[in-house]
Design a protein around this motif. Sequence first.
Motif, PDB file in Angstrom:
ATOM      1  N   THR A 106      13.807  -7.311 -40.462  1.00  0.00           N
ATOM      2  CA  THR A 106      13.280  -6.216 -41.011  1.00  0.00           C
ATOM      3  C   THR A 106      14.437  -5.301 -41.046  1.00  0.00           C
ATOM      4  OG1 THR A 106      11.209  -6.097 -39.784  1.00  0.00           O
ATOM      5  CG2 THR A 106      11.688  -4.299 -40.763  1.00  0.00           C
ATOM      6  N   LEU A 107      15.026  -4.736 -42.206  1.00  0.00           N
ATOM      7  CA  LEU A 107      16.224  -3.991 -42.358  1.00  0.00           C
ATOM      8  C   LEU A 107      15.883  -2.532 -42.212  1.00  0.00           C
ATOM      9  CD1 LEU A 107      17.721  -6.037 -45.311  1.00  0.00           C
ATOM     10  CD2 LEU A 107      18.241  -6.261 -42.848  1.00  0.00           C
ATOM     11  N   GLU A 108      16.842  -1.972 -41.876  1.00  0.00           N
ATOM     12  CA  GLU A 108      16.876  -0.253 -41.764  1.00  0.00           C
ATOM     13  C   GLU A 108      17.889   0.152 -42.650  1.00  0.00           C
ATOM     14  OE1 GLU A 108      15.814   1.010 -37.198  1.00  0.00           O
ATOM     15  OE2 GLU A 108      18.002   1.156 -37.870  1.00  0.00           O
ATOM     16  N   LEU A 109      17.703   1.432 -43.395  1.00  0.00           N
ATOM     17  CA  LEU A 109      18.480   1.740 -44.242  1.00  0.00           C
ATOM     18  C   LEU A 109      19.008   3.063 -43.420  1.00  0.00           C
ATOM     19  CD1 LEU A 109      19.759   2.138 -46.992  1.00  0.00           C
ATOM     20  CD2 LEU A 109      17.736   3.177 -47.767  1.00  0.00           C
ATOM     21  N   HIS A 110      20.495   3.166 -43.622  1.00  0.00           N
ATOM     22  CA  HIS A 110      21.083   4.355 -42.817  1.00  0.00           C
ATOM     23  C   HIS A 110      21.658   4.920 -44.256  1.00  0.00           C
ATOM     24  CE1 HIS A 110      20.990   2.922 -38.721  1.00  0.00           C
ATOM     25  NE2 HIS A 110      20.765   1.963 -39.493  1.00  0.00           N
ATOM     26  N   ALA A 111      21.405   6.086 -44.214  1.00  0.00           N
ATOM     27  CA  ALA A 111      22.184   7.109 -45.331  1.00  0.00           C
ATOM     28  C   ALA A 111      22.975   8.103 -44.778  1.00  0.00           C
ATOM     29  CB  ALA A 111      20.815   7.738 -46.013  1.00  0.00           C
ATOM     30  N   ALA A 112      24.229   7.932 -45.331  1.00  0.00           N
ATOM     31  CA  ALA A 112      25.232   9.117 -44.845  1.00  0.00           C
ATOM     32  C   ALA A 112      26.022   9.228 -46.128  1.00  0.00           C
ATOM     33  CB  ALA A 112      25.858   8.587 -43.771  1.00  0.00           C
ATOM     34  N   ASP A 113      26.866  10.456 -45.919  1.00  0.00           N
ATOM     35  CA  ASP A 113      27.538  11.201 -47.094  1.00  0.00           C
ATOM     36  C   ASP A 113      28.084   9.954 -47.710  1.00  0.00           C
ATOM     37  OD1 ASP A 113      28.492  12.760 -48.606  1.00  0.00           O
ATOM     38  OD2 ASP A 113      29.691  14.128 -47.276  1.00  0.00           O
ATOM     39  N   GLY A 114      28.003   9.594 -48.930  1.00  0.00           N
ATOM     40  CA  GLY A 114      28.732   8.670 -49.807  1.00  0.00           C
ATOM     41  C   GLY A 114      28.209   7.017 -49.543  1.00  0.00           C
TER      42      GLY A 114
END
Length: 182
Positions: free
Chosen positions: A26-34
Amino acid sequence: MKKNQMPQIGLPADACEMSGFTDKDTLELHAADGVLIFMKDKMTALEVAAAIQSLSTIASDLTVTLATACGLCDNCGDVAGSDCGINPAECVAFCDLCSSLLDESQMVQVPDAVRQEAGIPMDARLEAFAEEDSGEIIVTESEIQRDITDVPPGILSVLAQSGVCLAELDELILREEIVYGK
Ligand SMILES: [Zn+2]
Ligand SMILES: [Zn+2]
């Protein structure tokens, strides 16, 4: 983030193979600036170490891209008084133009109340003008709202210590030039 609310995204098979992801993960999406980064939601110590290595490789490649786009400072073209012979980092430190860009005391600041009175947003950059011998300084909201001061300090100091021309960096930011993938 609830997993059942994740949108279905198809990832290329060869990319998954390279990253070691299988359909059992299962993948996790990490959102950060850019960036948006997919990582496994469960990782062993070795997998975490590998992820750190991959991220730092990407970061250093991007640093090289940015540094190359700016080039090394040659005392910003001023040959007289150039200390570039010693080492690139000193060149930037001694270059008047580059070092002025690192000097926060050069930024125009006014009390918050005065800003509010003038209807200028708290986070807006200011610009100061003066007419010769007028005894007056006029401060306005700057038309330029993006410049080198928006670069995170850690990145800026890495670039400066590598002798990267900060005046050129400032110029690239002002012109919003594409420096990656052009
Ligand atoms: Zn320069
Ligand atoms: Zn310079």
